[in-house]
Write a protein that holds these residues in place. Structure first.
Motif, PDB file in Angstrom:
ATOM      1  N   ASN A 248       0.815  -1.209   0.000  1.00 22.00           N
ATOM      2  CA  ASN A 248       0.000   0.000   0.000  1.00 22.00           C
ATOM      3  C   ASN A 248       0.849   1.260   0.000  1.00 22.00           C
ATOM      4  OD1 ASN A 248      -2.494  -1.174  -0.176  1.00 22.00           O
ATOM      5  ND2 ASN A 248      -2.734  -1.397   2.041  1.00 22.00           N
ATOM      6  N   LEU A 249       1.993   1.196   0.676  1.00 21.61           N
ATOM      7  CA  LEU A 249       2.886   2.359   0.686  1.00 21.61           C
ATOM      8  C   LEU A 249       3.372   2.647  -0.736  1.00 21.61           C
ATOM      9  CD1 LEU A 249       4.103   4.354   2.709  1.00 21.61           C
ATOM     10  CD2 LEU A 249       6.103   2.898   2.839  1.00 21.61           C
ATOM     11  N   GLU A 250       3.708   1.593  -1.461  1.00 21.80           N
ATOM     12  CA  GLU A 250       4.120   1.766  -2.853  1.00 21.80           C
ATOM     13  C   GLU A 250       2.994   2.388  -3.682  1.00 21.80           C
ATOM     14  OE1 GLU A 250       5.787  -1.705  -4.934  1.00 21.80           O
ATOM     15  OE2 GLU A 250       7.135  -1.847  -3.197  1.00 21.80           O
ATOM     16  N   ARG A 251       1.795   1.880  -3.452  1.00 23.15           N
ATOM     17  CA  ARG A 251       0.631   2.401  -4.179  1.00 23.15           C
ATOM     18  C   ARG A 251       0.448   3.891  -3.934  1.00 23.15           C
ATOM     19  NH1 ARG A 251      -4.693  -0.372  -2.504  1.00 23.15           N
ATOM     20  NH2 ARG A 251      -5.726   1.324  -3.585  1.00 23.15           N
ATOM     21  N   VAL A 252       0.568   4.270  -2.658  1.00 26.46           N
ATOM     22  CA  VAL A 252       0.362   5.681  -2.294  1.00 26.46           C
ATOM     23  C   VAL A 252       1.437   6.547  -2.957  1.00 26.46           C
ATOM     24  CG1 VAL A 252       0.405   7.329  -0.387  1.00 26.46           C
ATOM     25  CG2 VAL A 252      -0.836   5.181  -0.145  1.00 26.46           C
ATOM     26  N   TYR A 253       2.680   6.101  -2.911  1.00 27.39           N
ATOM     27  CA  TYR A 253       3.760   6.866  -3.514  1.00 27.39           C
ATOM     28  C   TYR A 253       3.593   6.978  -5.032  1.00 27.39           C
ATOM     29  CZ  TYR A 253       6.479   7.024   0.828  1.00 27.39           C
ATOM     30  OH  TYR A 253       6.916   7.283   2.095  1.00 27.39           O
ATOM     31  N   LEU A 254       3.031   5.919  -5.624  1.00 31.75           N
ATOM     32  CA  LEU A 254       2.801   5.934  -7.065  1.00 31.75           C
ATOM     33  C   LEU A 254       1.700   6.941  -7.409  1.00 31.75           C
ATOM     34  CD1 LEU A 254       4.285   4.033  -9.037  1.00 31.75           C
ATOM     35  CD2 LEU A 254       2.158   2.731  -9.212  1.00 31.75           C
ATOM     36  N   LEU A 255       0.692   6.971  -6.560  1.00 36.12           N
ATOM     37  CA  LEU A 255      -0.446   7.854  -6.777  1.00 36.12           C
ATOM     38  C   LEU A 255      -0.074   9.307  -6.494  1.00 36.12           C
ATOM     39  CD1 LEU A 255      -3.457   7.378  -7.505  1.00 36.12           C
ATOM     40  CD2 LEU A 255      -3.939   7.340  -5.061  1.00 36.12           C
ATOM     41  N   PHE A 256       0.688   9.511  -5.429  1.00 39.17           N
ATOM     42  CA  PHE A 256       1.102  10.869  -5.036  1.00 39.17           C
ATOM     43  C   PHE A 256       2.626  10.913  -4.909  1.00 39.17           C
ATOM     44  CE2 PHE A 256      -3.074  10.381  -2.769  1.00 39.17           C
ATOM     45  CZ  PHE A 256      -3.794  11.243  -3.556  1.00 39.17           C
ATOM     46  N   PRO A 257       3.324  11.055  -6.027  1.00 43.98           N
ATOM     47  CA  PRO A 257       4.802  11.054  -5.969  1.00 43.98           C
ATOM     48  C   PRO A 257       5.341  12.143  -5.023  1.00 43.98           C
ATOM     49  CG  PRO A 257       4.021  10.994  -8.228  1.00 43.98           C
ATOM     50  CD  PRO A 257       2.827  11.215  -7.393  1.00 43.98           C
ATOM     51  N   ARG A 258       4.564  13.197  -4.856  1.00 39.87           N
ATOM     52  CA  ARG A 258       5.043  14.281  -4.008  1.00 39.87           C
ATOM     53  C   ARG A 258       5.194  13.847  -2.542  1.00 39.87           C
ATOM     54  NH1 ARG A 258       2.279  19.874  -4.930  1.00 39.87           N
ATOM     55  NH2 ARG A 258       1.227  18.695  -6.567  1.00 39.87           N
ATOM     56  N   LEU A 259       4.361  12.903  -2.136  1.00 37.89           N
ATOM     57  CA  LEU A 259       4.484  12.403  -0.768  1.00 37.89           C
ATOM     58  C   LEU A 259       5.780  11.618  -0.598  1.00 37.89           C
ATOM     59  CD1 LEU A 259       0.883  11.198   0.137  1.00 37.89           C
ATOM     60  CD2 LEU A 259       1.988  13.356   0.680  1.00 37.89           C
ATOM     61  N   ALA A 260       6.180  10.912  -1.654  1.00 41.66           N
ATOM     62  CA  ALA A 260       7.440  10.161  -1.577  1.00 41.66           C
ATOM     63  C   ALA A 260       8.609  11.138  -1.415  1.00 41.66           C
ATOM     64  CB  ALA A 260       7.618   9.316  -2.830  1.00 41.66           C
ATOM     65  N   GLU A 261       8.550  12.257  -2.167  1.00 46.89           N
ATOM     66  CA  GLU A 261       9.610  13.259  -2.041  1.00 46.89           C
ATOM     67  C   GLU A 261       9.684  13.830  -0.632  1.00 46.89           C
ATOM     68  OE1 GLU A 261       8.866  16.376  -4.859  1.00 46.89           O
ATOM     69  OE2 GLU A 261       8.591  14.893  -6.466  1.00 46.89           O
ATOM     70  N   ARG A 262       8.537  13.985  -0.028  1.00 45.10           N
ATOM     71  CA  ARG A 262       8.495  14.681   1.258  1.00 45.10           C
ATOM     72  C   ARG A 262       8.365  13.743   2.446  1.00 45.10           C
ATOM     73  NH1 ARG A 262       8.484  19.656  -0.360  1.00 45.10           N
ATOM     74  NH2 ARG A 262       7.251  20.349  -2.139  1.00 45.10           N
ATOM     75  N   ARG A 263       8.696  12.477   2.257  1.00 46.14           N
ATOM     76  CA  ARG A 263       8.374  11.510   3.304  1.00 46.14           C
ATOM     77  C   ARG A 263       9.078  11.765   4.630  1.00 46.14           C
ATOM     78  NH1 ARG A 263      11.323   8.966  -0.511  1.00 46.14           N
ATOM     79  NH2 ARG A 263      13.276   7.991   0.116  1.00 46.14           N
ATOM     80  N   ARG A 264      10.208  12.458   4.621  1.00 48.04           N
ATOM     81  CA  ARG A 264      10.914  12.693   5.883  1.00 48.04           C
ATOM     82  C   ARG A 264      10.518  14.018   6.546  1.00 48.04           C
ATOM     83  NH1 ARG A 264      13.099   8.331   6.262  1.00 48.04           N
ATOM     84  NH2 ARG A 264      14.262   7.332   4.600  1.00 48.04           N
TER      85      ARG A 264
END
Lengths: 239, 291
Positions: free
Chosen positions: A117-133
């Motif tokens: 699900n984490l992968e799915r979320v990052y795929l859907l909202f790449p911006r969240l992956a950038e800002r995860r920290r």
């Protein structure tokens, strides 16, 4: 009639002595998407809160796949797969984006699918992956809304309730969210969507309910072919 | 001032700081999670010391210090969970919960303090140091027990930090105070998290009490004065910031040691309170507190 995915029957509820919902009934069949609209303060949010167990109904029934869930604790309802993304949700401001997302998968059912699900979320909202920290309080309004929805997805929803996801967002961001929510719904997750933006609702849902004075004032199925103007007229009244 | 004097003042400050860090962190943990002040935190220390004495020393059951510490801390975790259930949970949905809990925890303190008096009597108890002997540290001899205290407090707090930062329950404990509705909507068992936070906090208090009980006499009032110090530390450090609390603990410990040496025991508490007032005037959120 087969059991609806979600059915609300004659629901009344309120805060303290103030009654808000005065007998709401609605039905979500299969994996359809229903939209709720209507003036502010007339019970849309209250309805969602009652379904998710934050409020105890005074009277009436809520059924999920034919089994009663009204009066159950929020925890039990999350376990059943109903995920409620609250309005203007600030989540946990002092926690990082990733920490917020991980907590979205708190219940046992969702924990098993945390990685996927984490992968799915990052795929859907790449911006969240950038800002995860980053701490979630440092996010912009649009990013925060993405995080709210992302956290909801982490809960592995069998049914997702979104409360005004576009509140206060610029048109460009609205389009982005519209696409993302459409994507989620295409994945087979039934939706209950509360929105003020009628076009947003028309684009995403098959069945509209207008909630007014704590009751369903209008019930518009997709076959009814109502256009935007007619709905606006019903909403605001005719001259 | 002679070098040796400076060193021994410094060391005693660090010993005090370690103790306050353990105490105040527990207090701060309950504040961040539940938004309440637990005035029974001091009596938790006292009970920890009494139980460790009862289990561990030869005048009690004589099972040795390790058993004393383990049972003392474990019992206090239990006492903490029970206290949360009896003193806090019934009032969770009330609007005046902060004041209500001040009253319930103060009443519990009086009740428990007199219970320890009934159970263990008024005679002073003493626990032998955990390790005997002295250690030569930069030409100053200090007791091995104090060295152990200096080392063990940061280790304990590091463990707590790892728990809060990297475990699922730990993150949930940090999260629940920030947004209770979201916590519920994610399926968290909020009362259970409160109970765990309270239990941990009481366990820390019990552990601090055991350490204190082996350098001071154990009496029913053992925890009173450290509670006041822990309050100063928690407020001084900025409520709710665990890092700030720990930093403040060592600062207060050092200030207290220096002031006790130069100005005397009598005026030291007044100086600490004056310092706290000045800090709060200049930085209302505490020394390390966030805006």
């Amino acid at each position: 009639m087969t059991d609806a995915t979600l059915e609300v029957r004659d629901l009344t509820v309120g805060y303290g002595k103030t009654q808000v919902l005065r007998g709401v009934s609605l039905r979500l069949a299969g994996d359809t998407r229903i939209g709720l609209f209507g003036p502010n303060g007339h019970g849309k949010t209250t309805l969602l809160k009652t379904i998710s167990g934050l409020l105890k109904p005074w009277h009436g029934e809520i059924l999920l796949n034919g089994a009663r869930i009204d009066g159950a604790a929020p925890r039990a309802i999350v376990d059943l797969g109903i995920i409620h993304v609250a309005q203007g949700n600030v989540l946990f401001p002092e926690l990082t984006v990733l920490e917020n997302l991980r907590l979205g998968a708190y219940c046992r059912r969702a924990r098993r699918q945390l990685k996927d699900n984490l992968e799915r979320v990052y795929l859907l909202f790449p911006r969240l992956a950038e800002r995860r920290r980053q701490h979630s309080k440092t996010l912009s309004g649009g990013e925060r809304q993405m995080l709210s929805i992302g956290v909801g997805l982490m809960g592995a929803p069998e049914l997702m309730m979104l409360d005004e996801p576009t509140l206060g967002l610029a048109p460009k961001l609205k389009d982005e969210l519209l696409e993302a929510i459409g994507e989620i719904s295409k994945g087979g997750v039934p939706l209950v969507l509360v929105e003020q933006d009628i076009e947003f609702l028309l684009a995403l849902t098959d069945h509209l309910y207008m909630i007014n004075h704590g009751a369903v004032a209008l019930d518009i199925a997709s076959g009814d072919q109502l256009d935007h103007e007619e709905i606006m007229q019903m909403y605001f009244g005719k001259e | 001032m002679a070098f040796e004097t400076a060193q021994s003042v410094l060391l005693s400050g660090i010993v005090l700081g370690s103790l306050y860090a353990l105490m105040a962190t527990g207090l701060s943990l309950v504040w961040t999670t539940l938004g309440i002040f637990n005035f029974a935190h001091g009596i938790f220390m006292t009970i920890g010391a009494f139980i460790a004495w009862q289990v561990g020393t030869d005048l009690g059951w004589g099972l040795g210090p390790a058993a004393g510490i383990a049972l003392g801390v474990a019992a206090l975790v239990g006492v903490g969970c029970l206290s949360e259930f009896l003193l806090v949970r019934p009032f969770l949905s009330r609007s005046g919960i902060v004041m209500l809990v001040v009253i319930t925890t103060l009443s519990a303190t009086i009740f428990l303090e007199n219970s320890t008096l009934l159970i263990w009597g008024a005679r002073y108890k003493q626990m032998p140091p955990l390790i005997e002997g002295k250690v030569e540290l930069l030409s100053t001899a200090i007791s091995a027990h104090e060295v152990l205290m200096i080392a063990i407090a940061p280790l304990t707090l590091l463990t707590l930090w790892v728990f809060l930062k990297f475990t699922r329950i730990g993150s949930a404990i940090r999260a629940v105070s920030q947004n209770q509705e979201s916590a519920l909507l994610m399926g968290m068992n909020v009362p259970l998290l409160y109970s765990i936070a309270f239990g941990l906090s009481a366990g820390l208090a019990g552990f601090a009490g055991i350490l204190l009980g082996s350098i001071r006499f154990i009496t029913p009032g053992l925890g009173n004065e450290p509670l006041v110090k822990a309050l100063i530390v928690a407020i001084f450090g900025g409520l709710g910031s665990l890092g700030g609390t720990i930093g403040a603990a060592y600062i207060i410990g050092l200030v207290e040691a220096i002031s006790t040496f130069f100005i005397g025991l009598y005026w030291t508490p007044a100086i600490l309170f004056a310092g706290m007032i000045v800090v709060l005037l200049l930085r209302p959120t505490g020394l390390f507190g966030k805006k």
